[in-house]
Design a protein around this motif. Structure first.
Motif, PDB file in Angstrom:
ATOM      1  N   HIS A  84      47.392  14.860  29.954  1.00 49.07           N
ATOM      2  CA  HIS A  84      46.427  13.798  29.661  1.00 49.07           C
ATOM      3  C   HIS A  84      45.753  13.386  30.968  1.00 49.07           C
ATOM      4  O   HIS A  84      46.422  13.238  31.990  1.00 49.07           O
ATOM      5  N   TRP A  88      50.725  12.983  32.831  1.00 48.73           N
ATOM      6  CA  TRP A  88      49.740  11.885  32.750  1.00 48.73           C
ATOM      7  C   TRP A  88      49.074  11.793  34.113  1.00 48.73           C
ATOM      8  O   TRP A  88      49.741  11.547  35.112  1.00 48.73           O
ATOM      9  N   LEU A 144      48.390  15.923  22.358  1.00 49.90           N
ATOM     10  CA  LEU A 144      48.717  17.062  23.223  1.00 49.90           C
ATOM     11  C   LEU A 144      49.830  17.923  22.645  1.00 49.90           C
ATOM     12  O   LEU A 144      50.685  17.448  21.903  1.00 49.90           O
ATOM     13  N   SER A 152      44.923  10.154  22.943  1.00 48.94           N
ATOM     14  CA  SER A 152      44.759  11.268  23.871  1.00 48.94           C
ATOM     15  C   SER A 152      46.111  11.845  24.269  1.00 48.94           C
ATOM     16  O   SER A 152      46.282  13.067  24.351  1.00 48.94           O
ATOM     17  N   VAL A 153      47.083  10.989  24.511  1.00 50.96           N
ATOM     18  CA  VAL A 153      48.425  11.471  24.847  1.00 50.96           C
ATOM     19  C   VAL A 153      49.051  12.165  23.642  1.00 50.96           C
ATOM     20  O   VAL A 153      49.596  13.273  23.742  1.00 50.96           O
ATOM     21  N   ASP A 160      40.975  10.789  28.055  1.00 50.16           N
ATOM     22  CA  ASP A 160      40.504   9.511  27.503  1.00 50.16           C
ATOM     23  C   ASP A 160      39.311   9.083  28.333  1.00 50.16           C
ATOM     24  O   ASP A 160      39.455   8.619  29.454  1.00 50.16           O
ATOM     25  N   GLN A 174      43.385  10.306  32.417  1.00 46.13           N
ATOM     26  CA  GLN A 174      42.774   9.007  32.175  1.00 46.13           C
ATOM     27  C   GLN A 174      41.555   8.861  33.070  1.00 46.13           C
ATOM     28  O   GLN A 174      41.671   8.890  34.292  1.00 46.13           O
ATOM     29  N   SER A 203      43.864  16.727  27.427  1.00 53.07           N
ATOM     30  CA  SER A 203      43.108  15.724  26.695  1.00 53.07           C
ATOM     31  C   SER A 203      42.653  14.634  27.648  1.00 53.07           C
ATOM     32  O   SER A 203      43.387  14.243  28.555  1.00 53.07           O
TER      33      SER A 203
END
Ligand SMILES: [Zn+2]
Ligand SMILES: [Zn+2]
Length: 380
Positions: free
Chosen positions: A294, A322, A288, A284-285, A273, A296, A271
């Motif tokens: 994710h 992340w 999942l 977005s986080v 953002d 960024q 995902s």
């Protein structure tokens, strides 16, 4: 090029055909759109022609994307990270054009070459640059954001370390397409193809369908994944559908996390953002699946000032990745441009409007209320 004579194809607004190897005297002074006060209209004024550094080049701008990052800079955002753009400065970081002057140490480029300028410029000499990571060069410069590298809302732009930074445009690709690639496509491509390493069939959620989000949708589709576009604007969602979204979620009508969990039967694998607001980053986080990733991409606004709180215990429990992603290393540009050349990607399809230098301000102002139409370009 079909239908245009060779001379017409090579002589772009007064600059020389490729056979001429010395700089062509500029028939009129360079014009630039200059930032005098944050948030105020840019002033169209004459500026001295830029000069090429010994390892640099000057590029006659043919097209330049107008981007939300320009809007942030124009608004004077960035002070929380001490990177506000200086006043009396020229913005514009998504240029494509033709080389009109090269420094004496330049080996790979010559006058007349059609080129794209990545905004994340590397020094070309450090370990990051030499291993193909010019976008994370500690001596790197951001074109159109830092004092040493004024941008391309102008007739001409100077570029440093061009053997490392400039990238040749394939013959079949137009300046317009390349300017539409801008930072949005390169950012979306690097985020999905290199950072998240998306796989065929993956569900890929994209939160925010402005320029970078729409690019991410199109790229996710071209890479064989199933993109889900999320936005609060129905026109943006319609555009996302037209460039390859497998599904859309209107976040003004439904909780995007629940909607994506349901659509994907458990959550997206990747995902993005693409907006940079606390709400979109958390959505977005949260949308999942376990072990999802994710990315960024959006930079934050005045409200977040560079920091967003995240559900870290939940991320730990489900082994969520992340990742930050910024621009694209110049060395990887060929992968993206070859997909434009073979038609797998059509950045030109995202263009909603082309404007002149004098109209750039107005389009920046339109971004304040999200009133732009897809990707907007300055063209000459
Ligand atoms: Zn470097
Ligand atoms: Zn940009």
């Amino acid at each position: 090029m079909a239908g245009r004579s060779a001379a017409a194809a090579l002589t772009i607004h007064g600059y020389p055909p490729t056979a001429i190897t010395t700089p062509w005297p500029n028939p009129c002074p360079m014009r630039a759109a200059v930032l005098r006060e944050y948030g105020e209209p840019l002033e169209i004024t004459e500026r001295p022609d830029p000069e090429a550094a010994t390892d640099g080049a000057v590029v006659a701008v043919e097209a330049c994307g107008i981007c939300r990052s320009d809007w942030h800079a124009w608004q004077g955002h960035g002070e929380w990270a001490d990177d506000q753009v200086p006043l009396n400065y020229v913005l514009g970081h998504e240029p494509a054009g033709r080389v009109i002057e090269v420094g004496e140490d330049v080996e790979r480029f010559a006058v007349g070459d059609r080129v794209v300028v990545p905004f994340s410029l590397g020094c070309g000499a450090c370990g990051e640059c030499r291993t193909g990571h010019g976008n994370t060069c500690t001596d790197g410069l951001a074109l159109g954001f830092e004092r040493d590298v004024p941008g391309a809302f102008a007739d001409q732009v100077a570029v440093p370390s061009v053997d490392h930074n400039l990238q040749r445009i394939p013959d079949g690709v137009s300046f317009r397409d390349v300017a539409a690639v801008g930072c949005r496509y390169m950012t979306a491509f690097h985020a999905l193809a290199h950072r998240a390493d998306v796989g065929g069939g993956d569900w890929v959620a994209v939160h925010g369908c402005g320029g970078v989000g729409l690019s991410a949708v199109q790229i996710a589709d071209a890479l064989g994944t199933r993109p889900i576009a999320v936005d609060v604007n129905s026109e943006a969602l319609a555009r996302a559908e037209s460039v390859g979204a497998s599904a859309t979620v209107d976040a003004s009508k439904a909780d995007p996390v629940e909607a994506i969990q349901e659509l994907t039967d458990g959550g997206a694998a990747v995902s993005v953002d693409a907006l940079g607001r606390a709400e979109t980053a958390r959505n977005s986080v949260r949308c999942l699946r376990q072990r999802g990733t994710h990315v960024q991409v959006g930079l934050t606004t005045d409200a977040e000032q560079g920091e967003i709180s995240l559900p870290t215990d939940w991320m730990t429990r489900w082994e969520i990745n992340w990742l930050g992603s910024r621009g694209m290393p110049p060395a990887r540009f060929g992968e993206l441009l070859s997909m434009v050349e073979d038609g797998s990607l059509a950045p030109g399809k995202l263009v909603g409007r082309e404007v002149s230098l004098g109209e750039v301000s107005e389009r920046l102002a339109a971004m304040t209320n999200y009133e732009t139409e897809g990707v907007e370009l300055l063209t000459f």
